[in-house]
Design a protein around this motif. Structure first.
Motif, PDB file in Angstrom:
ATOM      1  N   THR A 160      14.472   0.257  46.131  1.00 13.11           N
ATOM      2  CA  THR A 160      14.432  -0.635  47.290  1.00 13.11           C
ATOM      3  C   THR A 160      13.786  -1.976  46.950  1.00 13.11           C
ATOM      4  O   THR A 160      13.954  -2.948  47.670  1.00 13.11           O
ATOM      5  N   HIS A 161      13.016  -1.995  45.850  1.00 13.01           N
ATOM      6  CA  HIS A 161      12.399  -3.246  45.396  1.00 13.01           C
ATOM      7  C   HIS A 161      11.905  -3.044  43.976  1.00 13.01           C
ATOM      8  O   HIS A 161      11.880  -1.916  43.481  1.00 13.01           O
ATOM      9  N   LEU A 162      11.507  -4.125  43.323  1.00  7.44           N
ATOM     10  CA  LEU A 162      10.912  -4.005  41.997  1.00  7.44           C
ATOM     11  C   LEU A 162       9.484  -3.495  42.183  1.00  7.44           C
ATOM     12  O   LEU A 162       8.636  -4.182  42.741  1.00  7.44           O
ATOM     13  N   HIS A 163       9.219  -2.287  41.699  1.00  2.00           N
ATOM     14  CA  HIS A 163       7.933  -1.642  41.967  1.00  2.00           C
ATOM     15  C   HIS A 163       6.794  -2.224  41.127  1.00  2.00           C
ATOM     16  O   HIS A 163       6.997  -2.598  39.981  1.00  2.00           O
ATOM     17  N   ALA A 164       5.608  -2.248  41.744  1.00  4.98           N
ATOM     18  CA  ALA A 164       4.427  -2.763  41.053  1.00  4.98           C
ATOM     19  C   ALA A 164       3.360  -1.686  40.871  1.00  4.98           C
ATOM     20  O   ALA A 164       2.393  -1.876  40.152  1.00  4.98           O
ATOM     21  N   ASP A 165       3.549  -0.557  41.521  1.00  5.81           N
ATOM     22  CA  ASP A 165       2.507   0.475  41.489  1.00  5.81           C
ATOM     23  C   ASP A 165       2.886   1.639  40.592  1.00  5.81           C
ATOM     24  O   ASP A 165       2.045   2.427  40.209  1.00  5.81           O
ATOM     25  N   HIS A 166       4.187   1.792  40.320  1.00  6.91           N
ATOM     26  CA  HIS A 166       4.594   2.876  39.426  1.00  6.91           C
ATOM     27  C   HIS A 166       5.807   2.429  38.614  1.00  6.91           C
ATOM     28  O   HIS A 166       6.534   1.519  39.016  1.00  6.91           O
ATOM     29  N   ILE A 167       5.989   3.091  37.487  1.00  4.56           N
ATOM     30  CA  ILE A 167       7.120   2.755  36.624  1.00  4.56           C
ATOM     31  C   ILE A 167       8.349   3.476  37.171  1.00  4.56           C
ATOM     32  O   ILE A 167       8.325   4.675  37.400  1.00  4.56           O
ATOM     33  N   SER A 168       9.406   2.723  37.380  1.00  8.04           N
ATOM     34  CA  SER A 168      10.617   3.298  37.969  1.00  8.04           C
ATOM     35  C   SER A 168      11.336   4.187  36.962  1.00  8.04           C
ATOM     36  O   SER A 168      11.422   3.870  35.785  1.00  8.04           O
TER      37      SER A 168
ATOM     38  N   LEU B  20      19.652  -2.638  42.152  1.00  7.59           N
ATOM     39  CA  LEU B  20      18.401  -3.351  42.439  1.00  7.59           C
ATOM     40  C   LEU B  20      18.729  -4.538  43.353  1.00  7.59           C
ATOM     41  O   LEU B  20      19.798  -5.131  43.221  1.00  7.59           O
ATOM     42  N   PRO B  21      17.790  -4.897  44.251  1.00  6.18           N
ATOM     43  CA  PRO B  21      18.042  -6.087  45.080  1.00  6.18           C
ATOM     44  C   PRO B  21      18.073  -7.334  44.182  1.00  6.18           C
ATOM     45  O   PRO B  21      17.167  -7.522  43.361  1.00  6.18           O
ATOM     46  N   PRO B  22      19.085  -8.185  44.332  1.00  9.42           N
ATOM     47  CA  PRO B  22      19.238  -9.342  43.434  1.00  9.42           C
ATOM     48  C   PRO B  22      18.000 -10.236  43.378  1.00  9.42           C
ATOM     49  O   PRO B  22      17.622 -10.703  42.303  1.00  9.42           O
ATOM     50  N   LYS B  23      17.340 -10.438  44.518  1.00 10.40           N
ATOM     51  CA  LYS B  23      16.198 -11.368  44.510  1.00 10.40           C
ATOM     52  C   LYS B  23      14.977 -10.794  43.787  1.00 10.40           C
ATOM     53  O   LYS B  23      14.044 -11.523  43.468  1.00 10.40           O
TER      54      LYS B  23
END
Lengths: 377, 75
Positions: free
Chosen positions: A172-180, A195-198
């Motif tokens: 849903t977004h580029l995660h900052a708290d865990h590795i996708s 992934l969302p383009p932005k």
């Protein structure tokens, strides 16, 4: 004398089934205060292992000799030692948590959310040690995994058990708290990673755009995943409506709190987007949608069987982050209440972009600790 | 700051570094400095917390090529 051990899976069952569970955490107090095992009927207290080497008097008043106690440390070594000390002192029902908090951070507990109208089922994977929630949709032999965690084999084993092939990986977004785990799962299964383009402007690998208007179909043609652009946690944050009934809010809206706008940019810049998403876009959706967030922050948010969910209309009544009518006040609430940033968040973002490639051990270390993606009003 | 003793705790996992350090420092006199080498990353915060609770002072710590070095003055 060897102390009995308990696995993270066995402990997770006790937590989500609300069994009385007493935990003695023997890590140092700073680490304990930062992050500990919570949820259900867990009672946890702290005494660092190095204070117990000469005698266990300091914990004796908190422990009955015949009471079950689970000793927990960072990796499982010190809890074993303290367990032995307790047994030598006459305690009869002592367990040591295998792999410690490091293993606890990696355990995922799957819980079924619902059967879908279009055929198939929706599951929530609860990462009790970190508060991350990911989702697994299966329908007609195919599966989609949303906001997958790094421990990809857990989803792969689950897919195998259900007899389905993973086809779609969605973040849903580029995660900052865990590795996708999305990229790895897509590679392994030759699936599509959305992934969302932005959020994907700096991403170094092939992916497909997650965009409003481009629905994704899982297996059966009637199970629809509908992206809704909902910025505010990140610029690209995109929610998903599943089967016209479930709203996966990512890190925008939680059960007891709302997303934080500062992990990939400046809070002041993005708080307006957050406001727009929560007070306009989501309001245009049906109140009957069931909100399924990508995180939870409080043990009390864990419902039956560990499930974390709520009706959207109810959140507009109860969630304190949705009750602030004045925009200036909302801005102030969000920017004044930002918690400390998650461990290694910038490096985690760069890993998720494919810009850096830490080894497995470092990836594990980077994720230790709480997630802290929410603002509590 | 000259260490009167150096303890090699490299390769040891928690809780062994602290167990050994505790034993080593018992053999020193107040004011003496113990130098410790360790590789367990967890040793860092544990050592600081242990020294504080035991009334010792962590004078300095360094990290080079994965080896953590600590200097502790007995309280």
């Amino acid at each position: 004398m060897t102390v009995k051990t308990i696995t993270t899976g066995e402990l997770a069952k006790k937590v989500v089934n609300h069994e009385e569970t007493l935990i003695l955490d023997v890590r140092n107090t700073d680490e304990f205060d930062d992050w500990k095992i919570e949820g259900g009927k867990v009672k946890v207290f702290n005494e660092p292992y190095f204070n117990l080497l000469d005698g266990i008097e300091s914990v004796e008043r908190d422990l009955q000799k015949d009471q079950e106690v689970i000793v927990v440390c960072a990796k499982g070594g010190s809890s074993q030692m303290v367990g032995e000390l307790l047994e030598e002192a006459g305690y009869s029902d002592v367990y040591s948590l295998e792999g410690g908090m490091k293993a606890w951070s990696e355990h995922l507990e799957p819980t079924k959310v619902a059967d879908l109208n279009g055929g198939g089922s929706l599951y929530q994977f609860v990462r009790l040690g970190k508060g991350c929630l990911s989702y697994f949709i299966e329908s007609d032999g195919e599966a989609a995994v949303i906001d997958a965690n790094r421990m990809t084999e857990i989803y792969e084993t689950f897919a195998k058990e259900k007899g389905v092939n993973i086809k779609h990986l969605i973040d849903t977004h580029l995660h900052a708290d865990h590795i996708s785990g999305g990229r790895q799962l897509a590679e392994n299964a030759k699936g599509t990673y959305y992934l969302p383009p932005k959020d994907a402007t700096d991403v170094t690998f092939d992916h497909t755009a997650l965009q409003e208007g481009r629905d994704i179909v899982v297996g059966n043609t009637r199970v629809k995943v509908q992206p809704i652009y909902s910025p505010g946690h990140t610029l690209g944050s995109t929610s998903l409506i599943i089967d016209d009934q479930y709203l996966l809010t990512g890190d925008i809206l939680f059960i007891e709190s709302i997303g934080r706008p500062d992990l990939a940019g400046k809070a002041e810049d993005w708080v307006g987007d957050l406001r727009e998403t929560l007070y306009k876009r989501y309001k245009e959706l049906s109140n009957d949608l069931v909100v399924l967030p990508a995180h939870y922050s409080f043990a009390k948010e864990l419902g039956k069987g560990g499930k974390v969910s709520a009706r959207l209309g109810d959140l507009y009544q109860k969630n304190s982050g949705l009750q602030v009518d004045d925009e200036g006040e909302f801005r102030k609430m969000v920017t004044d209440n930002l918690p400390p940033q998650p461990n290694a968040y910038d490096k985690i973002r760069h890993t998720n972009m494919g810009k850096v490639n830490p080894d497995e051990e470092e990836r594990r270390e980077m994720e230790i600790g709480p997630n802290r993606c929410a603002v509590h009003g | 700051m000259e260490a009167v003793k150096t303890l090699d705790a490299t390769g040891l996992a928690c809780p062994m570094p602290i167990v050994k350090i505790k034993k080593a420092i018992q053999e020193l006199s107040s004011g003496d400095v113990l130098e410790i080498h360790a590789t367990d990353q967890g040793a860092k915060s544990d050592l600081a917390a242990w020294a504080k609770s035991g009334g010792h002072e962590l004078l300095k710590d360094t990290e080079e090529d994965g080896v953590l070095k600590f200097w502790i003055q007995k309280g």
